[in-house]
Design a protein around this motif. Structure first.
Motif, short mmCIF file in Angstrom:
data_model
loop_
_atom_site.label_atom_id
_atom_site.label_comp_id
_atom_site.label_asym_id
_atom_site.label_seq_id
_atom_site.Cartn_x
_atom_site.Cartn_y
_atom_site.Cartn_z
N THR A 1 -17.08 -3.52 -2.35
CA THR A 1 -17.50 -3.95 -1.01
C THR A 1 -17.62 -2.74 -0.07
O THR A 1 -18.55 -2.67 0.73
CB THR A 1 -16.50 -4.97 -0.44
OG1 THR A 1 -16.36 -6.04 -1.37
CG2 THR A 1 -16.95 -5.51 0.90
N PHE A 2 -16.69 -1.80 -0.19
CA PHE A 2 -16.70 -0.61 0.65
C PHE A 2 -18.05 0.11 0.54
O PHE A 2 -18.66 0.47 1.56
CB PHE A 2 -15.57 0.34 0.24
CG PHE A 2 -15.50 1.60 1.05
CD1 PHE A 2 -14.91 1.61 2.31
CD2 PHE A 2 -16.00 2.80 0.55
CE1 PHE A 2 -14.84 2.78 3.06
CE2 PHE A 2 -15.94 3.97 1.29
CZ PHE A 2 -15.36 3.96 2.55
N LYS B 1 -21.20 -2.28 1.65
CA LYS B 1 -21.34 -2.48 3.10
C LYS B 1 -21.42 -1.17 3.87
O LYS B 1 -21.39 -1.18 5.10
CB LYS B 1 -20.17 -3.32 3.61
CG LYS B 1 -20.06 -4.66 2.94
CD LYS B 1 -19.93 -5.75 3.93
CE LYS B 1 -19.72 -7.05 3.18
NZ LYS B 1 -20.52 -8.10 3.56
N LYS C 1 -8.57 -3.70 6.52
CA LYS C 1 -8.98 -4.92 5.82
C LYS C 1 -8.67 -4.89 4.33
O LYS C 1 -8.86 -5.89 3.65
CB LYS C 1 -10.49 -5.15 5.98
CG LYS C 1 -10.90 -5.70 7.31
CD LYS C 1 -12.32 -6.22 7.25
CE LYS C 1 -13.26 -5.21 7.86
NZ LYS C 1 -14.66 -5.61 7.85
N GLN C 2 -8.24 -3.71 3.82
CA GLN C 2 -7.97 -3.56 2.39
C GLN C 2 -9.22 -3.87 1.56
O GLN C 2 -9.16 -4.49 0.50
CB GLN C 2 -6.81 -4.48 1.95
CG GLN C 2 -5.49 -4.21 2.64
CD GLN C 2 -4.79 -2.99 2.06
OE1 GLN C 2 -4.74 -2.82 0.86
NE2 GLN C 2 -4.28 -2.13 2.92
N THR C 3 -10.36 -3.42 2.06
CA THR C 3 -11.65 -3.64 1.40
C THR C 3 -11.64 -3.02 -0.01
O THR C 3 -11.15 -1.91 -0.18
CB THR C 3 -12.78 -2.99 2.23
OG1 THR C 3 -12.72 -3.53 3.55
CG2 THR C 3 -14.14 -3.24 1.63
N ASP C 4 -12.18 -3.76 -0.97
CA ASP C 4 -12.24 -3.20 -2.33
C ASP C 4 -13.37 -2.18 -2.42
O ASP C 4 -14.25 -2.13 -1.56
CB ASP C 4 -12.38 -4.30 -3.39
CG ASP C 4 -13.65 -5.11 -3.26
OD1 ASP C 4 -14.75 -4.51 -3.20
OD2 ASP C 4 -13.58 -6.34 -3.23
N THR D 1 -12.42 -3.67 -7.97
CA THR D 1 -11.60 -4.64 -7.23
C THR D 1 -10.36 -3.99 -6.61
O THR D 1 -9.58 -4.66 -5.94
CB THR D 1 -11.18 -5.80 -8.14
OG1 THR D 1 -10.49 -5.26 -9.27
CG2 THR D 1 -12.39 -6.60 -8.59
N SER E 1 -8.39 -1.88 -3.89
CA SER E 1 -8.67 -1.66 -2.47
C SER E 1 -8.85 -0.17 -2.20
O SER E 1 -8.13 0.67 -2.74
CB SER E 1 -7.55 -2.23 -1.60
OG SER E 1 -6.47 -1.34 -1.51
N TYR F 1 -19.88 5.68 7.43
CA TYR F 1 -18.80 5.06 8.21
C TYR F 1 -18.32 6.05 9.28
O TYR F 1 -18.01 7.20 8.96
CB TYR F 1 -17.60 4.70 7.34
CG TYR F 1 -17.76 3.48 6.48
CD1 TYR F 1 -17.84 2.21 7.06
CD2 TYR F 1 -17.82 3.56 5.10
CE1 TYR F 1 -17.98 1.07 6.27
CE2 TYR F 1 -17.96 2.44 4.30
CZ TYR F 1 -18.04 1.20 4.89
OH TYR F 1 -18.17 0.07 4.11
N GLN G 1 -12.09 -0.64 7.65
CA GLN G 1 -12.16 -0.91 6.21
C GLN G 1 -10.79 -0.72 5.56
O GLN G 1 -10.40 -1.48 4.68
CB GLN G 1 -13.19 0.01 5.54
CG GLN G 1 -14.61 -0.23 5.96
CD GLN G 1 -15.08 -1.65 5.65
OE1 GLN G 1 -14.82 -2.17 4.58
NE2 GLN G 1 -15.75 -2.26 6.60
#
Length: 117
Positions: free
Chosen positions: A59-60, A63, A53-56, A8, A10, A42, A50
């Motif tokens: 999720t990083f 995705k 967006k502060q992607t965790d 969780t 980022s 990526y 990413q």
């Protein structure tokens, strides 16, 4: 079982630490980005998105456009654990990235880091 805290966290909060570790040893942010791109697929714009967006972490990696099949060639110990023995897939991906950044910081040649023949 509860998820590990890193899932969780980022990715954007850890990314500067990866860059700092590499730069401290004479490597560049571009090389860090190249390693991340090789592992996850990526591109530079997607990576930047990413980060914004502060992607965790979970999720990083979930995705990621295309996880590199050669990542299975990454072997060794990170944080006292052999990466090839990690059963949980997301944690293994995180440790693969950690191992690649370690190799970069240690001065390993980029072709070897990216597991090229």
């Amino acid at each position: 079982m509860a998820k590990h805290r890193i899932y969780t966290t980022s990715f954007a909060s850890v990314y500067p630490l990866y860059v700092a570790k590499a730069e401290k040893k004479g490597r560049t942010k571009a090389e860090v980005d190249q390693v991340i791109s090789w592992l996850t697929g990526y591109g530079s714009k997607e990576l930047e998105a990413q980060l914004e967006k502060q992607t965790d972490f979970e999720t990083f990696f979930a995705k990621a456009p295309e996880m590199n099949p050669s990542r299975a060639l990454i072997k060794g110990v990170v944080c006292g654990v052999r990466v090839e023995e990690i059963k949980e897939p997301t944690m293994r991906e995180i440790r693969y990235l950690d191992k690649l950044i370690d190799e970069l910081a240690r001065g390993k040649a980029m072709d070897k880091i990216l597991r090229k023949e």
